[in-house]
Each structure stands twice: as structure tokens, then as C-alpha cells.
Scaffold this motif. Sequence first.
Motif, mmCIF file in Angstrom:
data_model
loop_
_atom_site.group_PDB
_atom_site.id
_atom_site.type_symbol
_atom_site.label_atom_id
_atom_site.label_comp_id
_atom_site.label_asym_id
_atom_site.label_seq_id
_atom_site.Cartn_x
_atom_site.Cartn_y
_atom_site.Cartn_z
ATOM 1 N N ASN A 111 15.020 77.126 68.720
ATOM 2 C CA ASN A 111 13.808 76.556 69.290
ATOM 3 C C ASN A 111 13.097 77.653 70.079
ATOM 4 O O ASN A 111 13.540 78.044 71.158
ATOM 5 N N PHE A 112 12.016 78.169 69.498
ATOM 6 C CA PHE A 112 11.284 79.278 70.118
ATOM 7 C C PHE A 112 10.193 78.742 71.044
ATOM 8 O O PHE A 112 9.388 77.900 70.658
ATOM 9 N N THR A 113 10.177 79.268 72.261
ATOM 10 C CA THR A 113 9.199 78.847 73.263
ATOM 11 C C THR A 113 8.673 80.086 73.983
ATOM 12 O O THR A 113 8.640 81.171 73.405
ATOM 13 N N ASP A 114 8.278 79.941 75.259
ATOM 14 C CA ASP A 114 7.708 81.087 75.976
ATOM 15 C C ASP A 114 8.560 81.510 77.166
ATOM 16 O O ASP A 114 8.072 82.161 78.085
ATOM 17 N N VAL A 115 9.845 81.121 77.170
ATOM 18 C CA VAL A 115 10.768 81.564 78.225
ATOM 19 C C VAL A 115 11.992 82.185 77.572
ATOM 20 O O VAL A 115 12.362 81.830 76.444
ATOM 21 N N ASP A 116 12.629 83.104 78.288
ATOM 22 C CA ASP A 116 13.801 83.793 77.740
ATOM 23 C C ASP A 116 15.007 82.879 77.594
ATOM 24 O O ASP A 116 15.865 83.105 76.747
ATOM 25 N N SER B 207 3.717 79.394 70.967
ATOM 26 C CA SER B 207 4.059 80.360 69.915
ATOM 27 C C SER B 207 3.042 80.384 68.784
ATOM 28 O O SER B 207 2.987 81.332 68.007
ATOM 29 N N VAL B 208 2.236 79.324 68.690
ATOM 30 C CA VAL B 208 1.225 79.255 67.628
ATOM 31 C C VAL B 208 -0.172 79.080 68.221
ATOM 32 O O VAL B 208 -1.090 78.602 67.560
#
Length: 449
Positions: free
Chosen positions: A216-221, A10-11
Motif C-alpha cells: 500500500n503506497f502512500t506519502d509516508v515512510d 501517489s496519483v
Amino acid sequence: MKVAKFGGSSVANATQLKKVGEIIKNDSSRKFIVVSAPGKRDKNDFKVTDVLINLGDAFVHDKPYLDYMEVIMQRFAEIIEELAISKKILYDIEETINSVLKWDESTEQKLDALKAIGEDSSAKILSEYLNTIGLKASYLSPKDAGIIVSDEPGNAQILPESYPKLFTLRDREEILVIPGFFGYTTTGKLMTFSRGGSDITGSIVAAGVKASLYENFTDVDSVYTVNPNIVTNPKEIKTLTYKEMRELSYAGFSVFHDEALIPAFKESIPVSIKNTNNPEVPGTLIVANKEDKEKCVVGIASDTGFSTLFVSKYLMNRELGFGRKLFEILERESVSFEHSPSGIDDLSVIIRDNQLNADKEEKILKQIKQELNPDTVRIHQNLAMIMIVGEGMMNTIGIAQKATTALTKANVNIKMINQGSSDVSMMFGIQSEDIDKAIQSLYDVFFEN
């Protein structure tokens, strides 16, 4: 009041950080932001933390390290330029690296401080960027936030006195951006959590400020029922309990560090896993309890890299202290174990391969033969573990029968089964080469049929 943690993907670059900015801007209740170090921009890319570790190792061993320095600075320079924020941060990052390298501290602590620079830099960059898009934000170091930890480099533990200090942050009006992964001892030494520890920081902050939600933001839905690399388009899990998530994390699910949820769990704070690239999707919600009517089995996790120490002795069950003596042998060789299913005359100890080497195996077998006089002792390698997870499994008829039938249908031989040690999971040991067909067959039985 929410705490939002953004992972490495995310960053990873300016494009992703702009998405993070929009997510924060779209919800004024996101008051506390925790960030990781920049991760991979694509599957062939590198993580900034890995390069920092390489830099530290090279410096400590008197090898050339400036190439690593250049790679790190170039990565941050690109992000800062594309975000059109002050280059003062870039100079600050370079100065911090050089300062740490000159420290008159132990090698362990110096390496810890270097590893933490990725997260620290991400937090400074994001807080500066948020101000340029009209949000009032401040960078807050873990020391100023009150994240007080034990003096254990690379494996720091949060201390209880942190939580009252964190709670006072609720009075701050601006958005606070806190770097993940590290804290400070009572004497002011920087210490990192174990790898993946930015999740731990997010959970600690959420518990400390008593957040209504930890995102918790990641790269999967969402969290999936099985590894999507094994099963094509697996079903998503909408709701999980803390116990289920911890079991799944331990058994190979990579969404969360398996210690990460403990602070949030203790405060009964719900956790939402969401996608930075698709923030409107509800994601997976992790809660203390869920309704009984929901599906019993929620996920199937798997992991490879295990060995089994098998010991057999007639009437072992009547020999006082047999198990204690066996585990003392493992302790003397600094080997920890994962599971230990047993029978009347047999005892198996499941050990991760990274705990063993040829020399340790030889010493362990020799000591067992000398001290315990077993009928049989051997080590089986190339073992994989499959864990079927779900609240209420112990009170649901037919789960074990379904699982064993699925494995039989896939022509997979069960080397070990462990049911009863946990009320939310059932574990099977199989040969590593059978893992894909075993998971596919179990998925078909529990989620397709």
C-alpha cells in the motif's frame, strides 16, 4: 506475485504518476495495480473525488455544475498532457460524466457512479502510461475483474463469489490496473465502498489472487507510533499485527481505512506500507503474528469528537433487562455506540458526536427517565479517546500503571478507562483540550524512557 495499491497523493499529478511507473517497472512481480482518484498536490489543493461529489450535489439540486466539470477536466487534461498519452482518455472521461448525469437511475446510484469516476480515470491513465514506458498493461474494470458487491450505495460489501473470479486473473500475462473504491452488483449496478474504499479494493484483490504481498503506497515512510502532528519526529513502527493495525485505524490512525485489511487478514497475506516518494525505505510490515520478543506497546492512537451518556441507578446490576432497554432507546433514535464500560450502579455509553444532535439528545434523555427511572442521567460532551495498542498487553505487568502515571504527570484527568474488552488495547477517555499533552506524556513513557 504482488498487489500494489497507490493512494491519492501517489496519483495526484503527472510527476507522481511517473514515480508510480518506475516503481512498477522496477519489480516484475507487481502484477496487479489498484489506484485511487487524484488527491491533493499540496495541503491547499483539492481532491478530485470531492469535486465530483460537489458536481453531483449541484446537479441533483438543479444548481450550476459546469464550473465543477471544468475543474475536473482541467485537472485530468494537465495530467494527460504531461504524461504525453492519448487525449482520447480525456474525451472518454467527459463522456462518462455526461452519461452518468443523464442516467435514469436513483439519485443515490447516480452519485455513486460520479464518485467512482476519479478512480476509474486514474486507472485508465496509468495503464496507458505504463504501455508508453515499455510495460504491457491493461485497464480492467471492477466488473470485468469480478468484484461483486452488495446493493448498498456508498457502503457496498464484497460478496464471496468475487474471490474465485479474481483468482482466474492470475492467468493473465500483462499488468492489470484496476480502479479502487467500487464494484458491481449481480445485476450490474455500480456501487461504491465507504469513503477510503480504494484500500478495501486493494485488500480484496490481494485476497482474491492470493498475492504473496499487498503493498500500500502512500506519502509516508511508515506507520508512526503516534500522530506526528502532536509529537515531533516520532519513532517508526517496523512490524504490526493485523489486530494492532485495526485497533489503531479505528482509534484515529489515518493510514488505513479500518475495514481495509479484513480480506487480506482472512487470507493471512502480509501488507507493506511504503512511500511512493521514497520507495527504497522498508516501510511498515503488517503480519498475522509477530515474535514475542518484540516491543509490547506498538502505538498510541487518539481521536476527538465523542460524548458520554452516563446513567446511574442504585442496584442497576440486579435489574433484569436494564442494559437491553437502554440500548433499545438508542436504537429507536438510530444512534450507534462505540463502547460501554459499566459498574454495579453505573453505565456509560460512548457515542460519536456525529450520531447526536440537540433534538436526539433531548429525546434520549426523556425516554431514559420515563422508562428506566434512573437516579442520574446526563450527557458529557467534548470527550477524546486515547488507545494504547499492542499484542501481549494483557500478559504484561505494569502497562496500566505506566499509562496512568504518564497522564497524572501531564496533569490530565481520566474520565473513563476501559481495559479488558480487547486483548490488544487499553482505552482512556479524557477532555479533548488535554489531548496533545496527554499523547506527548504517554509517548515519553512508552517510547523514550
